[in-house]
Enzyme design. Sequence first.
Site, short mmCIF file in Angstrom:
data_model
loop_
_atom_site.label_atom_id
_atom_site.label_comp_id
_atom_site.label_asym_id
_atom_site.label_seq_id
_atom_site.Cartn_x
_atom_site.Cartn_y
_atom_site.Cartn_z
N SER A 255 2.95 -6.98 -88.76
CA SER A 255 3.20 -8.40 -88.61
C SER A 255 3.46 -9.07 -89.97
O SER A 255 4.27 -8.59 -90.75
CB SER A 255 2.02 -9.05 -87.88
OG SER A 255 2.32 -10.34 -87.44
N HIS B 111 2.90 -5.57 -80.15
CA HIS B 111 2.82 -5.93 -81.56
C HIS B 111 1.87 -5.01 -82.33
O HIS B 111 2.14 -4.66 -83.47
CB HIS B 111 2.36 -7.38 -81.66
CG HIS B 111 2.55 -8.01 -83.00
ND1 HIS B 111 3.78 -8.13 -83.60
CD2 HIS B 111 1.66 -8.59 -83.86
CE1 HIS B 111 3.65 -8.75 -84.77
NE2 HIS B 111 2.38 -9.02 -84.95
N ASP C 9 6.90 -6.04 -77.89
CA ASP C 9 6.52 -7.13 -78.78
C ASP C 9 7.49 -8.29 -78.62
O ASP C 9 8.70 -8.09 -78.53
CB ASP C 9 6.52 -6.64 -80.23
CG ASP C 9 5.98 -7.68 -81.20
OD1 ASP C 9 5.33 -8.64 -80.75
OD2 ASP C 9 6.19 -7.51 -82.41
#
Length: 443
Positions: free
Chosen positions: A161, A422, A362
């Site tokens: 991320s 994610h 994601d």
Amino acid sequence: MGRSSAAAASSLLIVFAFIVSKGLCSPLAGKEAWNYVEVRDGAHMFWWLYYADSQSGGYKDLPLVMWLQGGPGGSGSGFGNFEEIGPLDRDLKLRKTSWVQAASVLFVDNPVGTGFSYTDRPDRYATDVATVASDMLVLLQRFFKERPEFQSIPFYIFSESYGGKMAAAISLELTKAVAKGKVKCNFAGVALGDSWISPLDSVMTWGPYLYTTSLLDDYGLADVSSAADAVKKAVEKQQFEKATELWSVTESVVEQNTNGVNFYNILTQDPDDSVTALAGEDYISLQARRHIRPLHRQSLSQLMNGPIRKKLGIIPQNVTWGGQAEQVFSNMAGDFMRPVVDIVDQLLSAGVNVTVYNGQLDLIVDTMGQELWVKRLKWEGLPGFNQLRWTALDDPAAPGVTGAFYKTYKNFAFYWILKAGHMIPSDQGPMALQMLKMITQQD
């Protein structure tokens, strides 16, 4: 170090339980280490190292991996460790897909103020990735100086991320520092997982991605696209703090039109994770609840501020794990929507091994957006990369079933991880572990 990973993890659990029950604070002999580094006056960064323990060899025969969490404000020592890749899970049970069986793993709570890291005063927080990189160089310089046994071991940075955005900047500065002899380490590459490299590409593809997965109708697509266009205009005008605020608005529009889709995995929807804007709430607080709170679940917070804090024995009395997370996020708001694609280009041109990996499910950093910025790279090897077809990889947990696709050309690789959101190691642990081994040339 010749024991099986299961036996090693079992002994780790027993000693861990003993340390916690007795309130002892010494690291497990030969297995763990942790400490603080004051990276700037009043800015203290926490790190936690697990030595590799594998059937394939001792820690000197395996790479060192530094894991950087997202947010900014998410804690690697907490979430990355106990929810994703550490030797034990949140319930202190053995993790079968722990990365410690393939590498020594260094968790660093960064930027300062994240996790167990802390600042002494409000003006010590980082406000951009340049400061984040500068702080990390101080920590790495100290780490490798105090632990010279790791200086020749291949060192990789893995990230997730917003951690990927920080990892790119850190990798570039580390490459320069190694060349100048300021940091003694064998830097071998960086892996950018579901990374916030080009924020606008992510935002602009939310609508099309959700529409093609039947999570938006025509009206919803129009609403999301309109909100995303406003973000684009702010970015084009270099109004990055405004762009961050409009990004928050766009997320709200997405939630309203999808009945609360999970930004981290479009196929899951946890009622406890739903976020609704409160009257009078500013966007920073809203985004902290959206993207920091999931990394600080109550059960994890209780573990970190209870048994783990007691075990570590060095956490200042006035420091709470995750207590400064929202301040970390708010101080980075002006830098949040800035792209770092140019930094990735510089890394590739410098010969640094760069891997991009992304989860199929994601949303917050969807694969469509990742592919867009990759296709705009100025790296001379891009045409050759684009000419390649991808190669299928079997899911280690289900032989004969495709778990991922990948392709690699010169010093660049891309992994498309199927059935993962994610947090890839949480969703597809066996596939993530295999990818780690491939990137670090163990498979």
